[in-house]
Structures are given as structure tokens and as C-alpha cells.
Design a protein around this motif. Structure first.
Motif, mmCIF file in Angstrom:
data_model
loop_
_atom_site.group_PDB
_atom_site.id
_atom_site.type_symbol
_atom_site.label_atom_id
_atom_site.label_comp_id
_atom_site.label_asym_id
_atom_site.label_seq_id
_atom_site.Cartn_x
_atom_site.Cartn_y
_atom_site.Cartn_z
ATOM 1 N N UNK A 351 21.378 -45.707 -40.605
ATOM 2 C CA UNK A 351 22.429 -44.996 -40.681
ATOM 3 C C UNK A 351 23.692 -45.763 -41.217
ATOM 4 N N UNK A 352 24.105 -45.654 -42.229
ATOM 5 C CA UNK A 352 25.501 -46.136 -42.754
ATOM 6 C C UNK A 352 26.478 -45.315 -42.569
ATOM 7 N N UNK A 353 27.665 -45.589 -42.251
ATOM 8 C CA UNK A 353 28.750 -44.500 -42.201
ATOM 9 C C UNK A 353 30.151 -45.532 -42.728
ATOM 10 N N UNK A 354 31.019 -44.706 -43.537
ATOM 11 C CA UNK A 354 31.939 -45.336 -44.105
ATOM 12 C C UNK A 354 33.180 -44.412 -43.889
ATOM 13 N N UNK A 355 34.245 -44.797 -43.061
ATOM 14 C CA UNK A 355 35.168 -44.100 -42.924
ATOM 15 C C UNK A 355 36.519 -44.445 -43.409
ATOM 16 N N UNK A 356 37.391 -43.567 -43.752
ATOM 17 C CA UNK A 356 38.841 -43.819 -44.319
ATOM 18 C C UNK A 356 39.541 -42.846 -43.398
ATOM 19 N N UNK A 357 40.702 -43.515 -42.927
ATOM 20 C CA UNK A 357 41.463 -43.040 -42.313
ATOM 21 C C UNK A 357 43.101 -43.379 -42.789
ATOM 22 N N UNK A 358 43.886 -42.477 -43.464
ATOM 23 C CA UNK A 358 45.251 -42.584 -44.105
ATOM 24 C C UNK A 358 46.322 -41.603 -43.279
ATOM 25 N N UNK A 359 47.215 -42.302 -42.594
ATOM 26 C CA UNK A 359 48.279 -41.735 -42.250
ATOM 27 C C UNK A 359 49.395 -41.267 -43.197
ATOM 28 N N UNK A 360 49.468 -40.065 -43.720
ATOM 29 C CA UNK A 360 50.403 -39.625 -44.746
ATOM 30 C C UNK A 360 51.678 -39.432 -44.381
ATOM 31 N N UNK A 361 51.851 -38.643 -43.093
ATOM 32 C CA UNK A 361 53.374 -38.791 -42.522
ATOM 33 C C UNK A 361 52.988 -38.798 -41.086
ATOM 34 N N UNK A 362 53.874 -38.793 -40.025
ATOM 35 C CA UNK A 362 53.715 -39.004 -38.949
ATOM 36 C C UNK A 362 53.084 -37.797 -38.435
ATOM 37 N N UNK A 363 53.153 -36.794 -38.970
ATOM 38 C CA UNK A 363 52.384 -35.701 -38.444
ATOM 39 C C UNK A 363 51.405 -34.946 -39.189
ATOM 40 N N UNK A 364 50.893 -35.868 -40.372
ATOM 41 C CA UNK A 364 49.647 -35.463 -41.200
ATOM 42 C C UNK A 364 48.852 -36.705 -41.390
ATOM 43 N N UNK A 365 47.632 -36.423 -41.238
ATOM 44 C CA UNK A 365 46.519 -37.694 -41.274
ATOM 45 C C UNK A 365 45.318 -37.083 -42.205
ATOM 46 N N UNK A 405 25.911 -37.046 -46.349
ATOM 47 C CA UNK A 405 26.959 -36.276 -45.703
ATOM 48 C C UNK A 405 28.494 -36.675 -46.289
ATOM 49 N N UNK A 406 29.160 -35.905 -47.111
ATOM 50 C CA UNK A 406 30.629 -36.207 -47.425
ATOM 51 C C UNK A 406 31.323 -35.167 -46.756
ATOM 52 N N UNK A 407 32.801 -35.671 -46.160
ATOM 53 C CA UNK A 407 33.411 -34.940 -45.314
ATOM 54 C C UNK A 407 34.651 -35.442 -45.422
ATOM 55 N N UNK A 408 35.763 -34.665 -45.710
ATOM 56 C CA UNK A 408 37.154 -35.025 -45.712
ATOM 57 C C UNK A 408 37.988 -33.812 -45.216
ATOM 58 N N UNK A 409 38.894 -34.317 -44.236
ATOM 59 C CA UNK A 409 39.869 -33.240 -43.546
ATOM 60 C C UNK A 409 41.031 -33.718 -43.096
ATOM 61 N N UNK A 410 42.216 -32.833 -42.831
ATOM 62 C CA UNK A 410 43.333 -33.248 -42.590
ATOM 63 C C UNK A 410 43.760 -32.919 -41.241
ATOM 64 N N UNK A 411 44.546 -33.681 -40.290
ATOM 65 C CA UNK A 411 44.627 -33.325 -38.984
ATOM 66 C C UNK A 411 46.418 -33.125 -39.268
ATOM 67 N N UNK A 412 47.175 -32.028 -39.056
ATOM 68 C CA UNK A 412 48.476 -31.889 -39.258
ATOM 69 C C UNK A 412 48.857 -31.238 -38.006
#
Length: 775
Positions: A351-365, A405-412
Motif C-alpha cells: 500500500x502506497x499513499x501520497x498526501x498533499x496538504x495546502x493551507x490556502x487561507x487560515x480558514x481554508x485547507x 483511489x484519488x481523493x481531493x477535498x477542502x476543509x473550510x
């Protein structure tokens, strides 16, 4: 926590703020947005510590106790919440508890969870199952670092085929959700989810090496190293373990397992994190025959048989070739799993996982990940052994699975009272099955695939100083079924018109209110669930070499509809004595509205399935109902003593009998009563003693008869378990605490209680001892 110590404040793996504490141990959180954060530092012993804090109005609202922060978190649908806030039934097992219990297998660790029925058929490496709240093996999702793990080539497409291969090589915590989680985690989460979380690398070079030896031929070695540069931009963890049981329960049950895992964290920019994780398992296990009936059977399988095993001396004679008709049966009415000298299984996964996390704003990731999982299992059964064995040459069956599996989401977080997550996921799975004999005169292959597109959204609302929590989620999944391919004589499904399965829509809602003055929280959770039919259930076959000419016998149904359920639970949590005691009571109810069953088919069957050859096939049917209650108490009478106890009552019934003709509606394998206990006593900073105990009431389980040639299942009543394990651990510091030597020992099944799991033997009292060094 300590004076003049470097601190990092992280959110979603990205460093938000860093600096040093002052001479009083204070660390100021100016200009930090509200939320839940990881608080990372090094303690007085040189250990990397990751604690959780909640920031509100720019300050830490959690109370510091000594050099530890009292709050914990759980992760639900990528939203961090403190345990006191979460509205669902959640359990956390921290790394410290795993060390004190000296556990090294995931299934052993999960036995203490309320509502969890964990079984392993025949000891380490053999088939393991988790039944949550009276449901089935396939109803509990397994995740690694929040990403689904399941075998696309297993019968029900879940993780059960590899549960026994999860050893605790390097784990930071295990999070358990009890209750419907399909809108959060997708398929196979009808009953709940288990999240196996790995540690993040910390600043500096750290490592651990340990070995253990004991009964049943146990030999285990484990090593971990971790390093992170001072500025926090790069760090890695590496872990490897090798576990061997060279003898096993019947002294010829060799099982060995090698696990490797790694995690790399890279922060190229201040608000960017890239995480790469790899997990590898390579396992081998010798298999026994399945339990069988013996003696006079009832005239009908509607009669429940009180299980009495064949004596061990007679079982040994049977294994050595004595016909069953010449055995001294006595009061025995079933034959436990007998040794089969040339049956074994090899299994691997990557199992290989590659994860990208980007803080766009203080309230949006933004967070996106790719997960690639490849599984392989090979079962071989030779001509030796008792009962029905292959004729002439060994039979081999290979199962291959892939899931991408490809997954992309925003936390706002639009405001302090609202957290929204929305995203998209694409998943494609492949199934392959190959069967052949040792001389490769007869062989066949099956290949199939399906994919899905998913849209999901979740919202968490907080009111009245976070005392009121309201969470909701919705998930819509759309499927695409691919045409299968076969090689062999007379392949099936050639003229069948395939249609995509219907879309699955799931929702999830939870609410809780915390009364701060009394320390009382009331909560409720409702959600529907689904399970997508596996590719085996759609296109599974076996190759009948006894027919002329040899040909496929189909088992699957390409037009299967997804399984569906509705679940509710509600509970009360009460904290007492300044949070030293937490009491919990939960009522749960789950209805399986639509399920997939296996059995006799009406004729003619549209897919050419013949009852006399296969015993039937897969079809959509109605499920059952499970309801009950979970009670638990987590008590810390002193800083050095902790006790966790739970009791679960489960009433689980089926609409139609699981054993055809039996008229027995009670769900098989589920005890009505279950009790667990974990008690830990620490003596100073170096010595601890842990006792954990599991007790269940009796339960029903089927045994398939071949010995009396009725070729049908009978239902037996087995006594429940009474298993207690006692562990002691002692640490010896050296070189100014930079090295710590560890000695630990465990007595398993300390009461030497004799019991069976679905007719499979379990081990008696055994011991093991281990040594380690941490640096």
C-alpha cells in the motif's frame, strides 16, 4: 510544558507556529486561528511528544496537567474534534497502552472495544474477523492513516483476508468508530471503522529495537528509526518487524509474517506538506482442515447441538490416519480443526499513499491523496491430510486485487461555529483469480473490474461555547461495471448484458450537548449505510475438473444491488471526580434492509448457475436486525492507576436462517453478553503491570458435515471465552536518559481456560518475554 523547550504548533501536518517556551514553560499563541492543533515538543527524557490542544480566541483553553495536556482528539471525516465534543461512539487506544499491554497484533488489541466481537480461527496468522454490534465480518471498514484498506479479491471485498497480517510495527494510536460510517468512509462501514494511525517523525534521531520469545515457538524482532531536521522541513520514520510462530497450537502450525512501513514528511513551504507512506506485508501460514461433525447427528439441523470436542488423544489418532469409524468418540460430537500437512497460504500486500496538504487561507485547507493497494493470496492444498483432499495433484488458487483511489477535498471554516468539508473521490478496483493443479493440466483465470465516482460533503456546527455540536454528512457514489474476461473451457457470463449498479446515497447525522457544570454529555447518531457488491460476488466461479469437459461453474450474479442499512445509537457520557472517571451508556439499533446472501437458487437461473454443482450462488435478499446496549467505565483512581471495563448486550437476529433448513434466526457467531477489562498499575516511572480480560457468553456457530456424508451444516452451541493476559514492563534508563533498556513479559490465557472459536482450537496458558532498547 517545560522551560526553554522548542515547540511546534501543527494543523493538518503543516507547521503553523514554532518557537521556544520561556523560563516558566509558557508558549504564547498570538494570532493563531481557532481550531484543534498538534502541540509538538521533546520531554525531559528526550522523547518526542505530540499532544493536542484547542485554541479559542487566540489562547489555549485546555488545562495543562504537569507536562501533559489533558485533551485528546478524534478525527471524523477530516475534522478534528476533542473527545469531549464528538457526537459519536468513539474509542481511542494510544501507543502507551499498546506498550503496557505488549500487544503486537491488531486483532488482539481490538478485543477490548465495546461492541466488538473479534475472533481468530486457529491462532496467529489464521483467519480473523471483526463483528461490530452484532453485524457481519464485512461491515467494519479498516483504514490506514484515514484511507480505506480492503482486498478487492476477497469474497466480500473487505479487509478480513488481511486482518491477521496487521502487526503493530509502528503505530501512534488506533481510533475506533462504532456505528454507521458509510457517508464518511464509504463501502464496508455499515457497522463502524477502525483507523490504524502511524506516527509522524519528530525532530532529532530516535529509534527502538526489541525482540520477544515464548511459547508456541514465538520469535519476534521489531525495529524503528525516526529522524527530523530541526527546522521541521523534512522527517522520516522507518519500521520493520518479523514475527514467527514455528509450532503453533498443534506443534505443526508454522506461521510467519514480515511487516515494513515508512512515512516521509516534507514541508517545502510554510503552508505546504507532502506526506508519503508505504506499507508492506509478507505472510505465510500452514492451514488445518475445517472442523467436522462426528457421532450420531440429529435427524434435522433445526436442533442445536451442545458442542463437545473429540478428545485430544483421539484427534491425534485421527490425524495419523485412523478412520473416524474406529475412533472412541465418547461424548464428543465434533472434530476440531485437524492438522493438514500440505495446506498453506501465502499472502502479500503493498500500500502506497501520497498526501498533499495546502493551507490556502487560515480558514481554508485543501488536501488530496492517491492510494494504491495491491493484494495477493495463494492457497495451496495437497493430497495429504484427512477428509476430502485433492485427487492426484495439489490444487492452487491465486487471488489478486488492486484498488487505486484519488481523493481531493477542502476543509473550510467560514466562522467559529461552522466547519465544512466537501470533496470528490475516484476509485477503481481490479479482481483476478487463477486456479491450477500442480502439474498445470487444468487451469482457469478470471479478471474483472469496476470503478466509482463520489461526491461528498460534511458540516460541523458548534454553538453555546462549543457545548452543542451538530454534524451532518452526505455521500453520493456512482458506479461503472466493466466486462469480465475469462480463460478456460466454456466461460460463463458471455451473453449477459451488464448494467451499472444503482447509485448509492448515504447520509449521516449526529448531535451532542455537553453540560459543563455536571460533566454530562448526551448524544445521538443516525445514518444509513451501504456496501458495494464485490467483484467475486458478481463474477466468482470455480473450475470443475470433475466434469467432462472441464468447465466453469458460476457463483456470482452480475446484477447484484448494493447492500443497504439504517442505524441509530444514542448515549450518555458522565465525567466524575475532576475527570478521573468517565461513565458511558449507549443504545444501538441497526437494520440491514438489503443484503447479499448465498444459497439455493430458483431454476432456471439467468446466469446458468446449477444448485447441484455449487450449492447455489449469490443473490440479493433481506437482512436482519441487531440491537443492544454498551456500558463502559474509564476510571483513574490515581495518577498511577487506570481501569477500563465494558459490558455489551447484543440481540442480533436474521430474517431468514443463515443455515438453510435450521429455522434458527439468531445471528451465528454473536454472544449475547460480553465483558472486557483492562487494568494498569504503574509503580514509579519505570515499572508497570497490566491485566486485560475478555469473557463472553456462549454463542452459536455452524459446522459443515462431511464425515457423515450429509453435506450440510449443523448449528452448535459453543462455550464463550474466559481469556486473561498479564503483562509486566520495566524500563532501565542509561546515559543520562538517552538510552532506555526495556524488559517485558506476558502470560497469556493466565487461567488456562479451554475454549473453541467456531470449532477451532485455541491455545492454553503460554508465556513470552521480551527485551528492547529505546534511543
Amino acid at each position: 510544558p517545560l522551560a526553554n523547550v522548542e515547540i511546534k504548533l501543527e494543523k493538518d501536518s503543516v507547521v503553523i507556529k514554532e518557537g521556544s517556551t520561556d523560563e516558566k514553560g509558557n508558549f504564547f499563541l498570538d494570532d493563531v486561528p481557532d481550531g484543534v492543533y498538534s502541540f509538538v515538543y521533546t520531554d525531559e527524557n528526550g522523547n518526542a511528544v505530540r499532544e493536542i490542544i484547542e485554541v479559542k480566541n487566540g489562547r489555549n483553553i485546555n488545562r495543562v496537567s504537569g507536562n501533559r495536556i489533558s485533551e485528546l482528539v478524534t478525527i471524523s471525516a477530516d475534522t478534528n474534534q476533542t473527545v469531549e465534543e464528538v457526537s459519536k461512539s468513539v474509542n481511542l487506544i494510544e501507543a502507551q497502552e499498546l506498550r503496557e499491554r505488549a500487544d503486537f497484533a491488531l486483532v488482539e488489541t481490538l478485543r477490548i472495544i465495546p461492541g466488538f466481537r473479534v475472533q481468530q480461527l486457529g491462532g496467529f496468522g489464521r483467519t480473523a474477523t471483526i463483528k461490530t454490534r452484532g453485524l457481519r465480518n464485512q461491515d467494519t471498514a479498516v483504514l490506514i492513516d484515514g484511507i480505506r484498506f480492503r482486498d478487492a479479491s476477497s469474497i466480500t471485498g473487505d479487509a478480513s483476508a488481511f486482518l491477521s497480517d496487521f502487526t503493530l510495527t509502528s503505530v501512534s494510536r488506533i481510533e475506533v468508530l462504532r456505528g454507521s460510517g458509510s457517508s464518511l468512509y464509504g463501502t464496508n462501514a455499515i457497522g463502524g471503522a477502525v483507523d490504524f494511525q502511524t506516527p509522524k517523525p519528530q525532530t532529532g534521531f530516535h529509534g527502538q529495537l526489541s525482540g520477544a520469545f515464548g511459547g508456541l515457538g514465538l520469535k519476534r524482532i521489531r525495529g524503528n528509526v525516526s529522524n527530523g531536521i530541526k527546522d521541521g522541513k523534512f522527517g522520516f520514520n522507518l519500521g520493520v518487524s518479523r514475527t514467527i510462530y514455528s509450532e503453533g497450537i498443534d506443534e505443526d502450525d508454522d506461521a510467519h509474517n514480515t511487516n515494513f512501513q515508512s512515512r516521509i514528511e516534507y514541508n517545502p513551504f510554510e503552508k505546504t506538506n507532502i506526506s508519503a507512506r508505504f506499507f508492506v506485508s509478507d505472510a505465510f501460514v500452514k492451514l488445518n482442515s475445517n472442523p467436522d461433525t462426528i457421532g450420531n447427528l440429529p435427524t434435522t439441523n433445526a436442533t442445536i447441538i451442545n458442542a463437545v470436542p473429540l478428545s485430544r488423544s483421539e484427534l491425534k489418532r485421527y490425524e495419523n490416519g485412523t478412520p473416524s469409524s474406529q475412533l472412541n468418540v465418547g461424548n464428543g460430537n465434533f472434530i476440531p480443526d485437524a492438522n493438514d500437512p500440505d495446506a498453506f497460504q501465502k499472502s502479500q500486500f503493498f500500500n502506497g499513499q501520497l498526501v498533499l496538504t495546502q493551507i490556502l487561507k487560515s480558514n481554508l485547507v485543501f488536501q488530496g491523496f492517491y492510494s494504491g493497494l495491491k493484494t495477493n493470496r495463494k492457497n495451496t492444498n495437497g493430497v495429504l491430510g484427512i477428509g476430502f483432499q485433492p485427487f492426484g495433484s495439489a490444487e492452487n488458487s491465486v487471488f489478486d486485487g488492486q484498488i487505486h483511489t484519488f481523493n481531493g477535498h477542502f476543509n473550510w471554516t467560514p466562522n467559529r461555529s461552522n466547519e465544512i468539508t466537501f470533496g470528490y473521490e475516484f476509485e477503481r478496483e481490479k479482481f483476478g483469480n487463477e486456479g491450477f493443479t500442480s502439474n498445470v493440466t487444468d487451469s482457469f483465470t478470471t479478471h474483472a473490474g469496476q470503478s466509482s465516482n463520489t461526491l461528498y460533503v460534511q458540516d460541523l456546527l458548534k454553538f453555546f461555547d462549543n457545548r452543542l455540536q451538530i454534524a451532518g454528512g452526505f455521500r453520493a457514489q456512482f458506479f461503472n461495471l466493466e466486462n469480465p474476461t475469462f480463460s478456460g473451457t466454456n466461460p460463463p457470463y458471455q451473453n449477459v448484458r451488464l448494467e451499472n449498479p444503482p447509485s448509492a446515497y448515504t447520509f449521516d447525522g449526529a448531535t451532542s450537548y455537553y453540560f459543563a457544570k455536571t460533566g454530562t454529555k448526551i448524544r445521538a447518531h443516525v445514518g444509513n449505510g451501504y456496501r458495494v457488491p464485490s467483484l467475486y460476488e458478481r463474477f466468482g466461479t470455480f473450475y470443475a475438473t470433475f466434469l467432462t469437459p472441464n468447465r466453469f461453474v458460476p457463483l456470482g450474479a452480475p446484477d447484484l444491488k448494493p447492500e443497504r442499512s439504517i442505524a441509530f445509537d444514542g448515549g450518555v457520557d458522565q465525567t466524575l471526580f475532576d475527570n478521573r472517571a468517565k461513565l458511558s451508556a449507549v443504545y444501538f439499533y441497526t437494520r440491514l434492509t438489503d443484503t447479499i446472501g448465498y444459497g439455493t437458487l430458483p431454476q432456471p437461473d439467468p446466469f446458468g448457475r446449477i444448485n447441484s454443482l455449487s450449492g447455489g450462488g449469490y443473490f440479493n435478499t433481506k437482512g436482519g436486525i441487531s440491537r443492544g446496549a454498551e456500558f463502559s467505565a474509564d476510571v483513574k483512581p490515581s495518577d498511577s492507576t487506570s481501569v477500563f471495563a465494558s459490558y455489551t448486550f447484543t440481540n442480533s437476529d436474521q430474517r431468514t436462517p443463515q443455515v438453510s433448513g435450521s429455522r434458527i434466526l439468531q445471528t451465528l457467531g454473536i454472544p449475547v453478553h460480553q465483558f472486557t477489562l483492562v487494568a494498569t498499575q504503574r509503580l514509579g516511572k519505570r515499572f508497570s503491570v497490566n491485566f486485560d480480560f475478555l469473557a463472553t457468553s456462549n454463542y452459536l456457530a455452524p459446522i459443515f458435515d462431511t464425515n457423515n456424508f450429509t453435506f450440510r451444516s449443523y448449528v452448535y452451541r459453543f462455550n464463550g471465552a474466559r481469556k486473561g493476559d498479564l503483562t509486566a514492563r520495566y524500563e532501565i534508563p542509561a546515559y543520562q536518559e538517552k538510552l532506555r533498556f526495556v524488559v517485558f513479559g506476558t502470560i497469556e490465557n493466565v487461567f488456562d481456560y479451554d475454549y473453541y472459536e467456531n470449532g477451532f482450537r485455541t491455545f492454553g496458558r503460554i508465556g513470552r518475554i521480551g527485551f528492547g532498547v529505546n534511543f
